[in-house]
Design an enzyme around this catalytic site. Structure first.
Site, PDB file in Angstrom:
ATOM      1  N   LEU A 195     -62.447 -53.741  44.042  1.00  0.00           N
ATOM      2  CA  LEU A 195     -62.082 -54.583  42.899  1.00  0.00           C
ATOM      3  C   LEU A 195     -62.002 -53.719  41.643  1.00  0.00           C
ATOM      4  CD1 LEU A 195     -64.554 -57.578  43.471  1.00  0.00           C
ATOM      5  CD2 LEU A 195     -62.081 -57.619  43.883  1.00  0.00           C
ATOM      6  N   HIS A 196     -60.912 -53.860  40.915  1.00  0.00           N
ATOM      7  CA  HIS A 196     -60.824 -53.113  39.648  1.00  0.00           C
ATOM      8  C   HIS A 196     -59.919 -53.779  38.611  1.00  0.00           C
ATOM      9  CE1 HIS A 196     -57.018 -51.772  41.404  1.00  0.00           C
ATOM     10  NE2 HIS A 196     -56.651 -51.387  40.202  1.00  0.00           N
TER      11      HIS A 196
END
Length: 361
Positions: A208-209
């Site tokens: 996740l980013h």
């Protein structure tokens, strides 16, 4: 032909590696072609940058602009200022940019203003989401590109619809898949493989980013806790992006299945993907690699610029809601993976096609 190749971020390094190999192959065959490699320094964390050069046998850059981080505008401006001096001092016939990061757009603009041809690898992909900086980068880059190389017929059709010259639009396949095929026999287990008692199919990979998922601390924690609960007893390996790690800070998270690890180099990360039960991500590129490896992928975004990973590949778009992810993942656990295939020309030879075509320009 003199080519300046620009790389600035992790996905760029993966894409330029096979292009460099294709150039060097042509050199050995006697072709009049050379390259200069410029690293803008957009990603400067060692795990996100230097490691990839070593692992993928990319030569050390001829120049590192060392621009580092900043806001979208600050970083883009810094890249343009530094690259302008680089290109003035080292002129070339073509500037080759890949992907859709700030370095891609910034260096394309500089090249055109210095009357240098621009080649865009992975041209024409569109998400339709103007809140994504990458979408703006793609659109601006393609509006001034001379030679377009696409990963799909859909991307080629996008370019033609926007007015690109048909003779300069070339559907060649996917250079990321070139790199994958070239390194499958080199991938290896990360150091924590035995410590975490990992085995093929007993864990999920999570990444996740993107701002929509990680920029608000409370919702990020709720998302992680929700993902932790859907694991059904499987471990979740989470190579945490520096951006995501900074947002979480010292917060204690109530999870029992998520194992936080440092960002992984390409060879370790691909080993994790290839041997996983499934992948949960908000990355676009990972859905391409899972498609070729046959690993179910659940993308936490509302749109994708790579529709072929859904229509042909293993990718399922689930939005940014944990409720949607839980529902879709539950159906997957019940029914098993859906039938999937590999898109046309994702055969490991895209880079060779690109260089062959450029030599004819």
């Amino acid at each position: 032909m003199k080519i300046t190749i620009v790389a600035g971020a992790r996905p760029n390094f993966i894409k330029i590696a096979p292009i460099i190999k294709a150039i060097e192959k042509k050199q050995r065959e006697g072709a009049d072609i050379s390259y200069r490699l410029v690293h803008t320094g957009q990603h400067y964390d060692k795990n996100l940058s230097d490691t990839f050069f070593k692992e993928l046998n990319i030569p050390q850059p001829d120049a590192n602009l060392e621009v580092k981080s900043g806001s979208q505008s600050v970083q883009t401006a810094a890249i343009m200022i530094a690259f302008e001096q680089e290109l003035i001092q080292n002129p070339c016939d073509v500037v080759l940019v890949v992907g859709d990061v700030n370095s891609t757009m910034a260096c394309a603009i500089v090249a055109k203003k210095l009357n240098t041809k621009v080649t865009h690898v992975e041209a024409g992909i569109r998400s339709g989401d103007m809140t994504m900086p990458e979408e703006i980068n793609r659109m601006v880059t393609d509006s001034i590109t001379d030679y377009f190389f696409t990963t799909s017929t859909t991307a080629s059709e996008n370019l033609l619809r926007y007015g690109a010259e048909p003779t300069n639009v070339h559907f060649v396949g996917n250079v990321m898949i070139d790199t994958l095929y070239q390194n499958l026999d080199r991938i290896s287990a990360p150091s924590f493989w035995d410590d975490f008692q990992l085995a093929t199919g007993n864990y999920i990979v999570l990444t996740l980013h993107r701002p929509a998922n990680v920029d608000e601390e409370k919702s990020l924690i709720q998302l992680l806790e929700g993902i932790d609960q859907l694991a059904e007893g499987k471990k979740i390996i989470f190579p945490i992006h520096p951006r995501t790690k900074a947002i979480l800070g010292e917060q204690q998270i109530n999870t029992k299945n998520i194992f936080f690890v440092e960002p992984q180099g390409y060879l370790h990360f691909m080993f994790l993907i290839r041997n996983s039960f499934a992948v949960i991500t908000d990355s676009g590129g990972i859905s391409e690699e899972t498609t070729v490896l046959g690993i179910p992928c659940f993308t936490m975004r509302n749109n994708t610029e790579r529709p072929e990973t859904q229509t042909i590949g293993t990718n399922t778009l689930v939005g940014t809601s944990i409720d949607n992810l839980e529902k879709t993942f539950s159906e997957f656990l019940k029914n098993g993976p859906r039938k999937a295939g590999i898109p046309e020309l994702w055969d490991g030879k895209a880079s060779e096609r690109i260089i062959e075509i450029l030599l004819q320009k």
